[in-house]
Design a protein around this motif. Structure first.
Motif, PDB file in Angstrom:
ATOM      1  N   LEU A 200      21.435 -18.663  -0.361  1.00  0.00           N
ATOM      2  CA  LEU A 200      20.229 -19.293  -0.895  1.00  0.00           C
ATOM      3  C   LEU A 200      19.091 -18.305  -0.641  1.00  0.00           C
ATOM      4  O   LEU A 200      18.759 -18.000   0.513  1.00  0.00           O
ATOM      5  CB  LEU A 200      19.968 -20.629  -0.186  1.00  0.00           C
ATOM      6  N   TRP A 201      18.551 -17.769  -1.727  1.00  0.00           N
ATOM      7  CA  TRP A 201      17.479 -16.778  -1.624  1.00  0.00           C
ATOM      8  C   TRP A 201      16.129 -17.478  -1.708  1.00  0.00           C
ATOM      9  O   TRP A 201      15.867 -18.216  -2.674  1.00  0.00           O
ATOM     10  CB  TRP A 201      17.597 -15.745  -2.736  1.00  0.00           C
ATOM     11  N   HIS A 202      15.264 -17.262  -0.722  1.00  0.00           N
ATOM     12  CA  HIS A 202      13.912 -17.825  -0.709  1.00  0.00           C
ATOM     13  C   HIS A 202      12.948 -16.754  -1.216  1.00  0.00           C
ATOM     14  O   HIS A 202      12.814 -15.685  -0.594  1.00  0.00           O
ATOM     15  CB  HIS A 202      13.522 -18.260   0.715  1.00  0.00           C
ATOM     16  N   LEU A 203      12.294 -17.041  -2.332  1.00  0.00           N
ATOM     17  CA  LEU A 203      11.454 -16.052  -3.010  1.00  0.00           C
ATOM     18  C   LEU A 203       9.982 -16.456  -2.940  1.00  0.00           C
ATOM     19  O   LEU A 203       9.643 -17.637  -3.039  1.00  0.00           O
ATOM     20  CB  LEU A 203      11.890 -15.907  -4.472  1.00  0.00           C
ATOM     21  N   ARG A 204       9.111 -15.451  -2.822  1.00  0.00           N
ATOM     22  CA  ARG A 204       7.659 -15.683  -2.806  1.00  0.00           C
ATOM     23  C   ARG A 204       7.094 -15.418  -4.201  1.00  0.00           C
ATOM     24  O   ARG A 204       7.243 -14.317  -4.734  1.00  0.00           O
ATOM     25  CB  ARG A 204       6.993 -14.756  -1.788  1.00  0.00           C
ATOM     26  N   TYR A 205       6.464 -16.460  -4.800  1.00  0.00           N
ATOM     27  CA  TYR A 205       5.811 -16.297  -6.094  1.00  0.00           C
ATOM     28  C   TYR A 205       4.293 -16.294  -5.843  1.00  0.00           C
ATOM     29  O   TYR A 205       3.733 -17.312  -5.416  1.00  0.00           O
ATOM     30  CB  TYR A 205       6.171 -17.452  -7.027  1.00  0.00           C
ATOM     31  N   PRO A 206       3.594 -15.173  -6.102  1.00  0.00           N
ATOM     32  CA  PRO A 206       2.150 -15.086  -5.828  1.00  0.00           C
ATOM     33  C   PRO A 206       1.326 -16.010  -6.735  1.00  0.00           C
ATOM     34  O   PRO A 206       1.667 -16.217  -7.903  1.00  0.00           O
ATOM     35  CB  PRO A 206       1.821 -13.620  -6.116  1.00  0.00           C
ATOM     36  N   TYR A 207       0.254 -16.574  -6.170  1.00  0.00           N
ATOM     37  CA  TYR A 207      -0.690 -17.362  -6.973  1.00  0.00           C
ATOM     38  C   TYR A 207      -1.530 -16.408  -7.813  1.00  0.00           C
ATOM     39  O   TYR A 207      -1.919 -15.319  -7.348  1.00  0.00           O
ATOM     40  CB  TYR A 207      -1.608 -18.196  -6.082  1.00  0.00           C
ATOM     41  N   GLU A 208      -1.819 -16.812  -9.053  1.00  0.00           N
ATOM     42  CA  GLU A 208      -2.694 -16.028  -9.913  1.00  0.00           C
ATOM     43  C   GLU A 208      -4.087 -15.958  -9.277  1.00  0.00           C
ATOM     44  O   GLU A 208      -4.599 -16.949  -8.756  1.00  0.00           O
ATOM     45  CB  GLU A 208      -2.796 -16.666 -11.311  1.00  0.00           C
ATOM     46  N   GLY A 209      -4.707 -14.796  -9.336  1.00  0.00           N
ATOM     47  CA  GLY A 209      -6.066 -14.625  -8.831  1.00  0.00           C
ATOM     48  C   GLY A 209      -6.149 -14.349  -7.352  1.00  0.00           C
ATOM     49  O   GLY A 209      -7.256 -14.200  -6.806  1.00  0.00           O
ATOM     50  N   LYS A 210      -5.006 -14.317  -6.647  1.00  0.00           N
ATOM     51  CA  LYS A 210      -5.019 -14.000  -5.225  1.00  0.00           C
ATOM     52  C   LYS A 210      -4.241 -12.703  -4.996  1.00  0.00           C
ATOM     53  O   LYS A 210      -3.238 -12.441  -5.679  1.00  0.00           O
ATOM     54  CB  LYS A 210      -4.388 -15.125  -4.398  1.00  0.00           C
ATOM     55  N   THR A 211      -4.728 -11.955  -4.055  1.00  0.00           N
ATOM     56  CA  THR A 211      -4.027 -10.718  -3.719  1.00  0.00           C
ATOM     57  C   THR A 211      -2.811 -11.069  -2.867  1.00  0.00           C
ATOM     58  O   THR A 211      -2.929 -11.671  -1.793  1.00  0.00           O
ATOM     59  CB  THR A 211      -4.953  -9.772  -2.936  1.00  0.00           C
ATOM     60  N   PHE A 212      -1.648 -10.701  -3.390  1.00  0.00           N
ATOM     61  CA  PHE A 212      -0.399 -11.073  -2.717  1.00  0.00           C
ATOM     62  C   PHE A 212      -0.282 -10.367  -1.375  1.00  0.00           C
ATOM     63  O   PHE A 212      -0.417  -9.154  -1.278  1.00  0.00           O
ATOM     64  CB  PHE A 212       0.801 -10.729  -3.602  1.00  0.00           C
ATOM     65  N   ASN A 213      -0.020 -11.173  -0.348  1.00  0.00           N
ATOM     66  CA  ASN A 213       0.200 -10.642   0.988  1.00  0.00           C
ATOM     67  C   ASN A 213       1.379 -11.385   1.604  1.00  0.00           C
ATOM     68  O   ASN A 213       1.290 -12.594   1.876  1.00  0.00           O
ATOM     69  CB  ASN A 213      -1.047 -10.842   1.856  1.00  0.00           C
ATOM     70  N   PRO A 214       2.508 -10.712   1.800  1.00  0.00           N
ATOM     71  CA  PRO A 214       3.699 -11.384   2.333  1.00  0.00           C
ATOM     72  C   PRO A 214       3.455 -12.073   3.674  1.00  0.00           C
ATOM     73  O   PRO A 214       4.202 -12.987   4.044  1.00  0.00           O
ATOM     74  CB  PRO A 214       4.716 -10.240   2.486  1.00  0.00           C
ATOM     75  N   GLU A 215       2.399 -11.643   4.387  1.00  0.00           N
ATOM     76  CA  GLU A 215       2.107 -12.238   5.692  1.00  0.00           C
ATOM     77  C   GLU A 215       1.170 -13.427   5.596  1.00  0.00           C
ATOM     78  O   GLU A 215       0.922 -14.105   6.599  1.00  0.00           O
ATOM     79  CB  GLU A 215       1.466 -11.175   6.603  1.00  0.00           C
ATOM     80  N   ASP A 216       0.639 -13.687   4.394  1.00  0.00           N
ATOM     81  CA  ASP A 216      -0.356 -14.759   4.206  1.00  0.00           C
ATOM     82  C   ASP A 216       0.201 -15.833   3.268  1.00  0.00           C
ATOM     83  O   ASP A 216       0.182 -15.667   2.051  1.00  0.00           O
ATOM     84  CB  ASP A 216      -1.643 -14.171   3.630  1.00  0.00           C
ATOM     85  N   PRO A 217       0.725 -16.964   3.810  1.00  0.00           N
ATOM     86  CA  PRO A 217       1.328 -18.016   2.971  1.00  0.00           C
ATOM     87  C   PRO A 217       0.373 -18.617   1.945  1.00  0.00           C
ATOM     88  O   PRO A 217       0.825 -19.225   0.972  1.00  0.00           O
ATOM     89  CB  PRO A 217       1.761 -19.077   3.995  1.00  0.00           C
ATOM     90  N   SER A 218      -0.929 -18.450   2.145  1.00  0.00           N
ATOM     91  CA  SER A 218      -1.876 -19.019   1.168  1.00  0.00           C
ATOM     92  C   SER A 218      -1.892 -18.239  -0.135  1.00  0.00           C
ATOM     93  O   SER A 218      -2.471 -18.690  -1.122  1.00  0.00           O
ATOM     94  CB  SER A 218      -3.289 -19.044   1.774  1.00  0.00           C
ATOM     95  N   THR A 219      -1.254 -17.057  -0.152  1.00  0.00           N
ATOM     96  CA  THR A 219      -1.274 -16.228  -1.367  1.00  0.00           C
ATOM     97  C   THR A 219      -0.026 -16.421  -2.226  1.00  0.00           C
ATOM     98  O   THR A 219       0.082 -15.808  -3.292  1.00  0.00           O
ATOM     99  CB  THR A 219      -1.401 -14.737  -0.999  1.00  0.00           C
TER     100      THR A 219
END
Length: 956
Positions: A200-219
């Motif tokens: 089961l692969w858990h993937l991070r999809y960035p929110y539009e308009g936010k700078t993607f930061n793997p360490e910041d769950p809000s992005t």
């Protein structure tokens, strides 16, 4: 003269030939033209098939019903036939071509390939039919049909055109089960769910308009998937509307990793807040659930695979239009990559760019093609569909109203659950072998549906002439020149799902639509016997088509039989190596032994645990009947002309008439209620226990004594009861009964056409006998005179009381001997306590028998039982056995108490296991069943021990 040994292999071919010569199984026999019809359609086995245990059970049960109703005088049609089995048959021939290093299907071309398939079908496609004949199936083989016969093909075309005209067949782009190896859509039935250890692969999809930061769950938002390669076709991320964590992001966009395409976050109940992160990726073109979510939210359907399961990014206009510039490089690098290689590549890219949060081991079910063995893809294609929901409504109502009933009734729930949630039925297959879809396409893609090519061409040319696309002269040239026509009008290459033609089986096999004479006579059929696994795929679809085209249900009763498992209760499979071949059992033990085993174990709603020992046991049963018949023959037992069992004078013979009547009633009612195991049990007990063990044994003194009226009557009664047994047993064991009927009964007719013993309330059989008698046809079934052969209506309580008491007395004494470990050579006296004059006379009449069979030294009468004697209660009468000097009462009591303790320990051991929730949850079903059987055996043993101890206590 009966041969010394029972040899099924020698008997069976000869008996089959006798049935054929007599035309025994033909429907519409002259003497039955006014009889009530009884119709069963065989679930058509695949033309590629070979007899397996499921076939053996299914066809044995059908044959029992058909032979039973045929003997009751009904006009029986058991309609045989085979199914063309699209994928299976095409694979067989393609494999054959490859093995012979001949041109492939594609190289050969459609016309030449189909010629090869028909050639194979003619040469070896009927193997299973001959195997069914070996089993003893009494189908009307003269009416054998094939789902691609000309008549059945016309029925298929007519139904397709009619449903299309009514708007119930249409073309649509939807998800299907796609086999990337066979390159066709397949049905749910052809999909095998296999447990696979995956991830089961858990993937991070960035929110539009936010700078993607793997360490910041809000992005970013995290989604989990077992198929990361499909993320290239994602159209949205879904969250549950009640999930407070994501309420603020619903309606916003995320940026699809690697691709750069913007996709929305949508609120949908499909997302489960309790699973994973509570957010799921939505890929409408590659997941059935996602497809429905996509429809609800009007999401684009982006297909990223081709028919072979390779990435098809460059060919997909929707994908190219929706992808950002950085994704075009991805297309260039990955287009044409095999799907599982693409999975590894994509996961590596995601990890490299920080979009992979974690990987969890995950064991889950993955759909595989049952024939190709490859992973099935949910695939978006244009296919033909049936509006199953509309057709299902009358079929649901028919079962709710009782017009069609399921036996056992619990299967109705399964039927309703599926029918009430039914989806459009995909009926097109990308194969060559099958009924080619009767649809033709013009140059602009317009569809012309017609029953024949001539009709379709006429429609098309008329339409395009009227539209000014072609001239009248061009239309004329095309009408007469197939080559010119094919350049302009092309036929749909796909064929229909095999189940489409099978759905018409109950009426297409009867000649519809060409000739409806047999349809009027034999439709609806009387009962359908089938397995639970095709309730949806065949039973439900026959209901839909029958009601739509015949305005009546195809059958009033659907009998659903269970699975045949191995002796431990495990499902048979080649991988487990526990498959039992019915043909090997027939070779070793005879068809009758296998048939009787299956019937005797076919309890409603219960799977059959089959072992060769059970089959061998019923082979011994057949041998017992054979030897009993030889004994009767050797003792001059023949049915005297005009013999009437109801007029017997001897008590023993009146008793066997009474018992035959009871057995006839039990067997008849059990078969009529589809309680095959009860019917088999009743005839088994009657043959083995009543007739062989008791009646013949009790008749020996008369049979071996000097000539007398009693001897002649007993000889006739023995023969008469034997003949009634052959009738009652015939539906279960047709070969041995037919052979014994021919040798001993000395009748001109075959037993398969003899009259079933008539019951007073059996209106069908009574009416059939009257009609047969009136017909005076030499081929007619024999009708016994009103006063003859009627023990089935006969009851003699007085004879039953006397012989029943005798049997119970001997049986009880024998049980005591076994319980108390009394050696057979040890004789002891028997005292009848307070016996009435009638009982004393009865005991004296049968004293020699009691002494011989119960190993009793002498019989006496007394007002009270002597001290130290064991007292037995037999039908309200007390019998006493003095045990002093026979056994050591104290020692026997000690032994029985030890046996009781052992039985209690065995029960406690099983109860501890069954009371362990972890054991019950994790143990295989067959292991749990085995424990329950152990407990049942121990409880039965305990009951006998307690009874024996109580007797000892009374004796002490």
């Amino acid at each position: 003269m009966i041969e010394k040994n029972y040899q099924p292999a020698e008997i069976e071919p000869r008996i089959r030939a006798a049935w054929d010569d007599a035309g025994a199984f033909k429907a519409g026999r002259p003497e039955r033209r006014d009889a009530e019809p009884f119709t069963i359609v065989i679930p058509p086995p695949n033309v590629t098939g070979s007899l397996h245990m499921g076939h053996a059970l299914n066809n044995t049960l059908q044959d029992i019903l058909c032979r039973f109703e045929r003997m009751r005088g009904r006009d029986v049609l058991w309609q045989p036939g085979t199914d063309h089995a699209g994928i299976a048959t095409q694979m067989v021939v393609e494999r054959q071509l490859a093995e012979r290093k001949e041109p492939s299907r594609r190289d050969m071309g459609r016309e030449k390939f189909l010629e090869r398939v028909w050639q194979w079908k003619a040469e070896s496609g009927g193997i299973i039919v001959n195997q069914l004949k070996r089993l003893g199936a009494s189908c009307d083989w003269s009416r054998e049909r094939f789902t691609m016969d000309e008549g059945l093909s016309r029925a298929v075309a007519k139904v397709f055109v009619a449903l299309h005209r009514d708007g119930l067949i249409y073309k649509d782009k939807r998800l299907v089960n796609w086999d990337p190896k066979l390159l066709t859509a397949i049905s749910d039935l052809e999909v095998q769910q296999i447990e696979v250890k995956g991830n089961l692969w858990h993937l991070r999809y960035p929110y539009e308009g936010k700078t993607f930061n793997p360490e910041d769950p809000s992005t970013f938002i995290v989604v989990a998937t077992t198929r990361p390669e499909t993320m290239l076709g994602d159209s949205a991320v879904a969250v549950n509307p009640a999930d407070d964590r994501y309420r603020s992001v619903v309606g916003k966009n995320v940026v699809l990793p690697l691709v750069g395409r913007k996709i929305p976050v949508v609120a949908d109940d499909y997302s489960d807040p309790e699973k994973g992160s509570g957010a799921v990726k939505i890929t409408p073109a590659h997941d059935f659930n996602d497809f429905e979510v996509g429809k609800r939210h009007k999401l684009p359907q982006i297909n990223i695979l081709d028919i072979e399961g390779r990435l098809a990014l460059a060919d997909n206009d929707d994908y190219r239009k929706g992808i950002a510039q950085n994704g075009l490089d991805l297309i260039g690098e990955m287009h044409g990559m095999e799907r599982f290689a693409a999975r590894r590549d994509i996961v590596a890219r995601l990890e490299q760019q920080g979009y992979l949060e974690k990987i969890e081991p995950n064991t889950h079910m993955v759909p595989h093609g049952d024939r190709s063995g490859v992973v099935i893809e949910p695939f978006l294609t244009d296919q033909w569909y049936v509006d199953a929901k509309t057709l299902a409504a009358p079929a649901i109502a028919a079962v709710r109203s009782g017009a069609t009933a399921f036996v056992p009734k619990n299967w109705e729930k399964t039927y309703f659950e599926w029918m009430e949630n039914i989806q459009p039925w995909c009926i097109s297959r990308q194969l060559w072998w099958g009924h080619q879809i009767p649809a033709w396409y013009g140059p602009d893609g317009k569809v012309f549906v017609a029953e024949t090519e001539e009709e379709a061409v006429g429609k098309a040319l008329g339409y395009y002439t009227e539209q000014g696309v072609i001239t009248d002269e061009q239309a004329h040239d095309m009408a007469v020149d197939p080559a010119k026509r094919e350049e302009f009008i092309t036929r749909d290459e796909d064929v229909l799902d095999t189940w489409f033609s099978s759905a018409l089986w109950p009426f297409s096999t009867l000649g519809w639509p060409d000739d409806e004479k047999d349809v009027r006579r034999y439709y609806p059929t009387s009962v359908l016997v089938t397995g639970f696994d095709i309730i949806f795929f065949w039973v439900a679809r026959m209901m839909m088509m029958g009601l739509h085209f015949m305005n009546d249900v195809p059958f009033p009763t659907v009998y659903i039989h269970a699975l045949v498992r191995d002796e431990k209760g495990a499902k048979m499979s080649k991988s487990k190596g526990n498959v039992i071949d019915p043909l090997h059992l027939i070779d070793d033990y005879g068809a009758d032994a296998l048939r009787f085993t299956l019937a005797a174990m076919a309890a409603q709603g219960r799977d059959i645990k089959l072992s060769t020992q059970r089959v061998e046991g019923y082979r011994n049963f057949a041998t017992k009947l054979w030897n009993a018949s030889r004994f009767a023959e050797m003792n001059g037992c023949e049915l005297a002309k005009g013999f009437d069992a109801t007029q017997c004078k001897e008590t023993l013979n009146r008793w066997i008439a009474h018992e035959t009547s009871r057995a006839t009633h039990e067997v008849t009612e059990a078969i009529r209620a589809y309680r095959f195991n009860d019917a088999a049990g009743a005839i088994y007990r009657f043959v083995w226990n009543v007739y062989c063990d008791w009646y013949l044994e009790l008749a020996k003194p008369a049979l071996t004594g000097p000539d007398s009226e009693a001897k002649r009557e007993t000889q006739a009664a023995v023969a008469w009861a034997r003949d009634e047994i052959l009738k009652l047993l015939h539906p279960f064991m047709p070969y041995i009964t037919e052979e014994l009927w021919a040798v001993t009964a000395k009748r001109d007719n075959v037993l398969a056409l003899a009259a079933w013993p008539i019951q007073p309330d059996d209106e069908i059989a009574l009416e059939a006998s009257m009609q047969t008698a009136m017909a005076g046809d030499p081929l007619a079934i024999p009708v016994m005179p009103a006063s003859a052969g009627q023990a089935e209506t006969f009851s003699d309580p007085k004879a039953e009381a006397e012989i029943g008491w005798l049997i119970d007395l001997v049986t009880t004494i024998r049980s005591v001997r076994a319980e108390m470990n009394i050696a057979p050579a040890t004789l002891f006296p028997l005292i009848l306590v307070g016996a009435a004059k009638e009982v004393q006379e009865r005991a004296l009449r049968w004293s020699d028998v009691i002494k011989r069979m119960a190993r009793v030294a002498e019989i006496s009468f007394d007002a009270a039982a002597p001290r130290g004697s064991l007292q037995l209660l037999v039908r309200g009468e007390t019998a006493a056995i003095p045990l002093k000097g026979v056994i050591d009462l104290a020692a026997e009591k000690t032994r029985l108490e030890k046996e009781l303790a052992k039985a209690d320990a065995d029960i406690a051991r099983v109860d501890a296991k069954l009371g362990n929730e972890k054991f019950v949850a994790n143990a295989p079903e067959e292991v749990i069943d085995e424990q329950r059987e152990k407990r049942e055996e121990a409880v039965g043993r305990r009951t006998k021990i307690v009874d024996a101890l109580e007797r000892l206590k009374a004796a002490g």
